[in-house]
Design a protein around this motif. Sequence first.
Motif, PDB file in Angstrom:
ATOM      1  N   ILE A   1       0.847  -1.203   0.000  1.00  0.00           N
ATOM      2  CA  ILE A   1       0.000   0.000   0.000  1.00  0.00           C
ATOM      3  C   ILE A   1       0.879   1.248   0.000  1.00  0.00           C
ATOM      4  N   ARG A   2       1.893   1.269   0.847  1.00  0.00           N
ATOM      5  CA  ARG A   2       2.802   2.414   0.920  1.00  0.00           C
ATOM      6  C   ARG A   2       3.454   2.665  -0.442  1.00  0.00           C
ATOM      7  N   LYS A   3       3.941   1.608  -1.089  1.00  0.00           N
ATOM      8  CA  LYS A   3       4.601   1.742  -2.391  1.00  0.00           C
ATOM      9  C   LYS A   3       3.612   2.226  -3.446  1.00  0.00           C
ATOM     10  N   PHE A   4       2.394   1.670  -3.410  1.00  0.00           N
ATOM     11  CA  PHE A   4       1.377   2.061  -4.387  1.00  0.00           C
ATOM     12  C   PHE A   4       1.009   3.532  -4.240  1.00  0.00           C
ATOM     13  N   ILE A   5       0.774   3.977  -3.022  1.00  0.00           N
ATOM     14  CA  ILE A   5       0.412   5.379  -2.789  1.00  0.00           C
ATOM     15  C   ILE A   5       1.574   6.293  -3.174  1.00  0.00           C
ATOM     16  N   GLN A   6       2.792   5.882  -2.876  1.00  0.00           N
ATOM     17  CA  GLN A   6       3.955   6.682  -3.266  1.00  0.00           C
ATOM     18  C   GLN A   6       4.035   6.806  -4.785  1.00  0.00           C
ATOM     19  N   MET A   7       3.874   5.688  -5.477  1.00  0.00           N
ATOM     20  CA  MET A   7       3.932   5.727  -6.942  1.00  0.00           C
ATOM     21  C   MET A   7       2.771   6.532  -7.533  1.00  0.00           C
ATOM     22  N   LYS A   8       1.597   6.359  -6.948  1.00  0.00           N
ATOM     23  CA  LYS A   8       0.398   7.007  -7.482  1.00  0.00           C
ATOM     24  C   LYS A   8       0.410   8.513  -7.262  1.00  0.00           C
ATOM     25  N   TYR A   9       0.676   8.952  -6.040  1.00  0.00           N
ATOM     26  CA  TYR A   9       0.512  10.369  -5.713  1.00  0.00           C
ATOM     27  C   TYR A   9       1.810  11.155  -5.591  1.00  0.00           C
ATOM     28  N   VAL A  10       2.871  10.537  -5.090  1.00  0.00           N
ATOM     29  CA  VAL A  10       4.117  11.269  -4.877  1.00  0.00           C
ATOM     30  C   VAL A  10       4.940  11.296  -6.166  1.00  0.00           C
ATOM     31  N   GLU A  11       5.127  10.123  -6.767  1.00  0.00           N
ATOM     32  CA  GLU A  11       5.896  10.049  -8.018  1.00  0.00           C
ATOM     33  C   GLU A  11       5.052  10.402  -9.240  1.00  0.00           C
ATOM     34  N   ARG A  12       3.728  10.375  -9.070  1.00  0.00           N
ATOM     35  CA  ARG A  12       2.785  10.677 -10.162  1.00  0.00           C
ATOM     36  C   ARG A  12       3.046   9.779 -11.381  1.00  0.00           C
ATOM     37  N   ARG A  13       3.334   8.530 -11.098  1.00  0.00           N
ATOM     38  CA  ARG A  13       3.746   7.595 -12.147  1.00  0.00           C
ATOM     39  C   ARG A  13       2.686   7.406 -13.234  1.00  0.00           C
ATOM     40  N   TRP A  14       1.412   7.401 -12.866  1.00  0.00           N
ATOM     41  CA  TRP A  14       0.350   7.106 -13.836  1.00  0.00           C
ATOM     42  C   TRP A  14      -0.568   8.305 -14.064  1.00  0.00           C
ATOM     43  N   HIS A  15      -0.167   9.471 -13.604  1.00  0.00           N
ATOM     44  CA  HIS A  15      -0.994  10.680 -13.658  1.00  0.00           C
ATOM     45  C   HIS A  15      -1.176  11.175 -15.089  1.00  0.00           C
ATOM     46  N   VAL A  16      -2.400  11.564 -15.397  1.00  0.00           N
ATOM     47  CA  VAL A  16      -2.699  12.262 -16.649  1.00  0.00           C
ATOM     48  C   VAL A  16      -3.450  13.539 -16.284  1.00  0.00           C
ATOM     49  N   SER A  17      -3.441  14.497 -17.183  1.00  0.00           N
ATOM     50  CA  SER A  17      -4.140  15.756 -16.892  1.00  0.00           C
ATOM     51  C   SER A  17      -5.642  15.493 -16.769  1.00  0.00           C
ATOM     52  N   PRO A  18      -6.322  16.309 -15.965  1.00  0.00           N
ATOM     53  CA  PRO A  18      -7.786  16.154 -15.862  1.00  0.00           C
ATOM     54  C   PRO A  18      -8.475  16.256 -17.226  1.00  0.00           C
ATOM     55  N   GLU A  19      -7.947  17.100 -18.114  1.00  0.00           N
ATOM     56  CA  GLU A  19      -8.531  17.244 -19.451  1.00  0.00           C
ATOM     57  C   GLU A  19      -8.402  15.946 -20.235  1.00  0.00           C
ATOM     58  N   LYS A  20      -7.225  15.315 -20.150  1.00  0.00           N
ATOM     59  CA  LYS A  20      -7.011  14.050 -20.844  1.00  0.00           C
ATOM     60  C   LYS A  20      -7.890  12.955 -20.242  1.00  0.00           C
ATOM     61  N   ALA A  21      -8.022  12.950 -18.933  1.00  0.00           N
ATOM     62  CA  ALA A  21      -8.872  11.963 -18.266  1.00  0.00           C
ATOM     63  C   ALA A  21     -10.323  12.141 -18.691  1.00  0.00           C
ATOM     64  N   LEU A  22     -10.777  13.393 -18.782  1.00  0.00           N
ATOM     65  CA  LEU A  22     -12.147  13.684 -19.194  1.00  0.00           C
ATOM     66  C   LEU A  22     -12.374  13.247 -20.636  1.00  0.00           C
ATOM     67  N   ALA A  23     -11.405  13.518 -21.509  1.00  0.00           N
ATOM     68  CA  ALA A  23     -11.517  13.109 -22.910  1.00  0.00           C
ATOM     69  C   ALA A  23     -11.562  11.586 -23.032  1.00  0.00           C
ATOM     70  N   ALA A  24     -10.732  10.888 -22.260  1.00  0.00           N
ATOM     71  CA  ALA A  24     -10.720   9.422 -22.296  1.00  0.00           C
ATOM     72  C   ALA A  24     -12.045   8.873 -21.794  1.00  0.00           C
ATOM     73  N   SER A  25     -12.586   9.495 -20.756  1.00  0.00           N
ATOM     74  CA  SER A  25     -13.861   9.064 -20.208  1.00  0.00           C
ATOM     75  C   SER A  25     -14.980   9.277 -21.221  1.00  0.00           C
ATOM     76  N   ALA A  26     -14.957  10.405 -21.900  1.00  0.00           N
ATOM     77  CA  ALA A  26     -15.991  10.710 -22.895  1.00  0.00           C
ATOM     78  C   ALA A  26     -15.901   9.751 -24.081  1.00  0.00           C
ATOM     79  N   SER A  27     -14.687   9.430 -24.526  1.00  0.00           N
ATOM     80  CA  SER A  27     -14.556   8.546 -25.683  1.00  0.00           C
ATOM     81  C   SER A  27     -14.942   7.113 -25.333  1.00  0.00           C
TER      82      SER A  27
END
Length: 155
Positions: free
Chosen positions: A118-144
């Motif tokens: 859990i610690r590693k996952f949260i670090q990768m997800k939020y601290v390292e931003r390993r899989w982060h995309v912009s909210p605009e890109k996320a919205l476009a992916a959701s819409a498509s």
Amino acid sequence: QCKNKAQNSLMSAAQIQQDKLIARLNTFKRNFGKSCADCNEKGPGQICLDFSTFVCMTCSGVHREFQHKCKGISMSKWSPEEVKAIENGGNEKDQAVWLGSWDPVAFPKPAPGDLEKIRKFIQMKYVERRWHVSPEKALAASASSANPASHPTSA
């Protein structure tokens, strides 16, 4: 005695407002936070305010290690602004942005209670931003993905 009545009336009005805010959080949780945003434990009772996500007790402790602010749903005082921010977020929106390029096969969510993963996952997800995309890109992916016409099929 009149002063005590006024104080009791104010306290009960404040408690009524808190009860309403907590009810709004619980209603939103039923729709957008049935399981922890970071480990899939069912019925999370905490909220990570930094990301407007519903998280379990274990994950909230890890978030606090990273200086993310967390509060218990029923045991905390809530402001209308905090509740509104959470209602504008939720675990699905969080996942669309913070796990936008995540491959669950390559790095699955950790099992509930597995503190090190859990610690590693949260670090990768939020601290390292390993899989982060912009909210605009996320919205476009959701819409498509919601619009099958945008996905041409091969004949």
